[in-house]
Design a protein around this motif. Sequence first.
Motif, PDB file in Angstrom:
ATOM      1  N   ALA A 164       0.833  -1.204   0.000  1.00 55.94           N
ATOM      2  CA  ALA A 164       0.000   0.000   0.000  1.00 55.94           C
ATOM      3  C   ALA A 164       0.869   1.256   0.000  1.00 55.94           C
ATOM      4  CB  ALA A 164      -0.931   0.004   1.205  1.00 55.94           C
ATOM      5  N   PHE A 165       1.961   1.222   0.757  1.00 54.50           N
ATOM      6  CA  PHE A 165       2.887   2.360   0.780  1.00 54.50           C
ATOM      7  C   PHE A 165       3.491   2.593  -0.594  1.00 54.50           C
ATOM      8  CE2 PHE A 165       7.311   3.785   1.192  1.00 54.50           C
ATOM      9  CZ  PHE A 165       7.092   5.042   1.723  1.00 54.50           C
ATOM     10  N   LEU A 166       3.951   1.520  -1.247  1.00 51.34           N
ATOM     11  CA  LEU A 166       4.559   1.662  -2.582  1.00 51.34           C
ATOM     12  C   LEU A 166       3.544   2.149  -3.612  1.00 51.34           C
ATOM     13  CD1 LEU A 166       6.907  -1.440  -2.753  1.00 51.34           C
ATOM     14  CD2 LEU A 166       7.503   0.953  -2.323  1.00 51.34           C
ATOM     15  N   ASP A 167       2.307   1.664  -3.541  1.00 55.19           N
ATOM     16  CA  ASP A 167       1.260   2.143  -4.458  1.00 55.19           C
ATOM     17  C   ASP A 167       1.002   3.636  -4.255  1.00 55.19           C
ATOM     18  OD1 ASP A 167       0.931  -0.329  -5.616  1.00 55.19           O
ATOM     19  OD2 ASP A 167      -0.830  -0.863  -4.397  1.00 55.19           O
ATOM     20  N   GLY A 168       0.958   4.062  -2.993  1.00 56.96           N
ATOM     21  CA  GLY A 168       0.751   5.480  -2.707  1.00 56.96           C
ATOM     22  C   GLY A 168       1.905   6.332  -3.204  1.00 56.96           C
ATOM     23  N   ALA A 169       3.122   5.865  -3.018  1.00 59.23           N
ATOM     24  CA  ALA A 169       4.284   6.613  -3.495  1.00 59.23           C
ATOM     25  C   ALA A 169       4.279   6.703  -5.018  1.00 59.23           C
ATOM     26  CB  ALA A 169       5.567   5.947  -3.006  1.00 59.23           C
ATOM     27  N   LYS A 170       3.925   5.606  -5.694  1.00 56.10           N
ATOM     28  CA  LYS A 170       3.873   5.605  -7.159  1.00 56.10           C
ATOM     29  C   LYS A 170       2.815   6.586  -7.661  1.00 56.10           C
ATOM     30  CE  LYS A 170       2.657   1.747  -8.904  1.00 56.10           C
ATOM     31  NZ  LYS A 170       2.429   0.435  -9.534  1.00 56.10           N
ATOM     32  N   ASN A 171       1.634   6.569  -7.044  1.00 53.29           N
ATOM     33  CA  ASN A 171       0.573   7.496  -7.447  1.00 53.29           C
ATOM     34  C   ASN A 171       0.953   8.941  -7.150  1.00 53.29           C
ATOM     35  OD1 ASN A 171      -1.069   5.457  -8.393  1.00 53.29           O
ATOM     36  ND2 ASN A 171      -2.137   5.209  -6.447  1.00 53.29           N
ATOM     37  N   GLY A 172       1.661   9.158  -6.037  1.00 52.16           N
ATOM     38  CA  GLY A 172       2.123  10.513  -5.709  1.00 52.16           C
ATOM     39  C   GLY A 172       3.100  11.044  -6.742  1.00 52.16           C
ATOM     40  N   LEU A 173       4.011  10.207  -7.194  1.00 48.85           N
ATOM     41  CA  LEU A 173       4.963  10.631  -8.228  1.00 48.85           C
ATOM     42  C   LEU A 173       4.264  10.918  -9.552  1.00 48.85           C
ATOM     43  CD1 LEU A 173       8.028   8.339  -7.510  1.00 48.85           C
ATOM     44  CD2 LEU A 173       7.886  10.817  -7.260  1.00 48.85           C
ATOM     45  N   LYS A 174       3.295  10.081  -9.920  1.00 50.60           N
ATOM     46  CA  LYS A 174       2.529  10.337 -11.140  1.00 50.60           C
ATOM     47  C   LYS A 174       1.810  11.681 -11.055  1.00 50.60           C
ATOM     48  CE  LYS A 174       1.469   5.605 -12.504  1.00 50.60           C
ATOM     49  NZ  LYS A 174       0.400   4.596 -12.621  1.00 50.60           N
ATOM     50  N   CYS A 175       1.214  11.940  -9.903  1.00 50.02           N
ATOM     51  CA  CYS A 175       0.495  13.204  -9.689  1.00 50.02           C
ATOM     52  C   CYS A 175       1.451  14.387  -9.800  1.00 50.02           C
ATOM     53  CB  CYS A 175      -0.183  13.174  -8.327  1.00 50.02           C
ATOM     54  SG  CYS A 175      -1.153  14.633  -7.952  1.00 50.02           S
ATOM     55  N   ALA A 176       2.640  14.258  -9.210  1.00 57.38           N
ATOM     56  CA  ALA A 176       3.618  15.341  -9.267  1.00 57.38           C
ATOM     57  C   ALA A 176       4.042  15.624 -10.698  1.00 57.38           C
ATOM     58  CB  ALA A 176       4.829  14.987  -8.407  1.00 57.38           C
ATOM     59  N   VAL A 177       4.234  14.578 -11.500  1.00 50.15           N
ATOM     60  CA  VAL A 177       4.628  14.762 -12.899  1.00 50.15           C
ATOM     61  C   VAL A 177       3.506  15.434 -13.680  1.00 50.15           C
ATOM     62  CG1 VAL A 177       5.182  13.507 -15.025  1.00 50.15           C
ATOM     63  CG2 VAL A 177       6.335  12.927 -12.894  1.00 50.15           C
ATOM     64  N   GLU A 178       2.255  15.087 -13.395  1.00 51.76           N
ATOM     65  CA  GLU A 178       1.128  15.691 -14.102  1.00 51.76           C
ATOM     66  C   GLU A 178       0.941  17.158 -13.731  1.00 51.76           C
ATOM     67  OE1 GLU A 178      -2.251  13.270 -13.268  1.00 51.76           O
ATOM     68  OE2 GLU A 178      -1.450  11.551 -14.363  1.00 51.76           O
ATOM     69  N   ILE A 179       1.248  17.514 -12.502  1.00 49.51           N
ATOM     70  CA  ILE A 179       1.058  18.883 -12.023  1.00 49.51           C
ATOM     71  C   ILE A 179       2.199  19.802 -12.451  1.00 49.51           C
ATOM     72  CG2 ILE A 179       1.006  20.254  -9.901  1.00 49.51           C
ATOM     73  CD1 ILE A 179      -0.516  17.987  -8.602  1.00 49.51           C
ATOM     74  N   LEU A 180       3.371  19.253 -12.678  1.00 47.64           N
ATOM     75  CA  LEU A 180       4.573  20.044 -12.932  1.00 47.64           C
ATOM     76  C   LEU A 180       4.422  21.096 -14.031  1.00 47.64           C
ATOM     77  CD1 LEU A 180       7.370  20.307 -11.742  1.00 47.64           C
ATOM     78  CD2 LEU A 180       8.188  18.702 -13.473  1.00 47.64           C
ATOM     79  N   PRO A 181       3.847  20.796 -15.205  1.00 48.92           N
ATOM     80  CA  PRO A 181       3.722  21.855 -16.222  1.00 48.92           C
ATOM     81  C   PRO A 181       2.886  23.053 -15.757  1.00 48.92           C
ATOM     82  CG  PRO A 181       3.347  19.707 -17.202  1.00 48.92           C
ATOM     83  CD  PRO A 181       3.426  19.497 -15.720  1.00 48.92           C
ATOM     84  N   SER A 182       1.806  22.789 -15.044  1.00 51.05           N
ATOM     85  CA  SER A 182       0.974  23.891 -14.537  1.00 51.05           C
ATOM     86  C   SER A 182       1.750  24.745 -13.545  1.00 51.05           C
ATOM     87  CB  SER A 182      -0.277  23.344 -13.854  1.00 51.05           C
ATOM     88  OG  SER A 182      -1.057  22.620 -14.749  1.00 51.05           O
ATOM     89  N   LEU A 183       2.472  24.105 -12.649  1.00 49.08           N
ATOM     90  CA  LEU A 183       3.254  24.850 -11.661  1.00 49.08           C
ATOM     91  C   LEU A 183       4.369  25.636 -12.311  1.00 49.08           C
ATOM     92  CD1 LEU A 183       3.541  22.316  -8.716  1.00 49.08           C
ATOM     93  CD2 LEU A 183       2.085  24.317  -8.902  1.00 49.08           C
ATOM     94  N   PHE A 184       5.031  25.056 -13.285  1.00 48.20           N
ATOM     95  CA  PHE A 184       6.119  25.752 -13.977  1.00 48.20           C
ATOM     96  C   PHE A 184       5.590  27.005 -14.667  1.00 48.20           C
ATOM     97  CE2 PHE A 184       8.794  26.487 -17.714  1.00 48.20           C
ATOM     98  CZ  PHE A 184      10.011  26.695 -17.076  1.00 48.20           C
ATOM     99  N   GLY A 185       4.475  26.871 -15.381  1.00 47.25           N
ATOM    100  CA  GLY A 185       3.881  28.031 -16.047  1.00 47.25           C
ATOM    101  C   GLY A 185       3.476  29.113 -15.058  1.00 47.25           C
ATOM    102  N   LEU A 186       2.939  28.718 -13.931  1.00 51.35           N
ATOM    103  CA  LEU A 186       2.528  29.673 -12.907  1.00 51.35           C
ATOM    104  C   LEU A 186       3.724  30.417 -12.330  1.00 51.35           C
ATOM    105  CD1 LEU A 186       0.038  30.679 -11.368  1.00 51.35           C
ATOM    106  CD2 LEU A 186       0.434  28.865  -9.730  1.00 51.35           C
ATOM    107  N   VAL A 187       4.805  29.691 -12.043  1.00 53.97           N
ATOM    108  CA  VAL A 187       6.003  30.324 -11.486  1.00 53.97           C
ATOM    109  C   VAL A 187       6.612  31.302 -12.489  1.00 53.97           C
ATOM    110  CG1 VAL A 187       8.378  29.859 -10.743  1.00 53.97           C
ATOM    111  CG2 VAL A 187       6.508  28.488  -9.852  1.00 53.97           C
ATOM    112  N   VAL A 188       6.679  30.928 -13.752  1.00 57.82           N
ATOM    113  CA  VAL A 188       7.229  31.824 -14.781  1.00 57.82           C
ATOM    114  C   VAL A 188       6.376  33.079 -14.899  1.00 57.82           C
ATOM    115  CG1 VAL A 188       7.649  32.056 -17.265  1.00 57.82           C
ATOM    116  CG2 VAL A 188       8.422  30.020 -16.060  1.00 57.82           C
TER     117      VAL A 188
END
Length: 173
Positions: free
Chosen positions: A30-54
Amino acid sequence: MSALSSLCIPFFILFVIIFALFRRVNVWSAFLDGAKNGLKCAVEILPSLFGLVVAIEMLSASGALDALSSLAAPITRFIGIPGEIFPLTLMRSISGGGATAVFRNILTLHGADSYLGRCAAVIMGSTETTFYTIAVYFAATRVKNIRYTLFCALLADLTGSIVGCIICRFLFD
């Protein structure tokens, strides 16, 4: 910090593990599944955050924030927000880090016990980083249509700023 408070988090983690084992949940899986989903979420959010910071950096570096504050000063004074606070009101909706820099500048120039310092503190505590929050949560949930969320959230930020300044004037001025 008391000994009890420093043990709260380890005891909570231990409680969750024991409860999961009691319920026959494979904790490590369960811990590994949560960590994997967290990393996927972070990768999906990254473009939005990058654009916002710029966008935030461009707004600050170009001087557009100061120009916008000068233009809006008569309106902000009319609705109860001092002109010196307006950049904080704008930045707070966009960026927590940018708002913290503006807040620190207000406190340095005017002092923490001044009317402006108190208004700034109330605004920091009663408003949200709306654009960041919308970018993160809507990207994470893959919601494309934000509908009335942005309007209502910005209206709540404006209300928090106005009411905060009015209360500070009433209580401290």
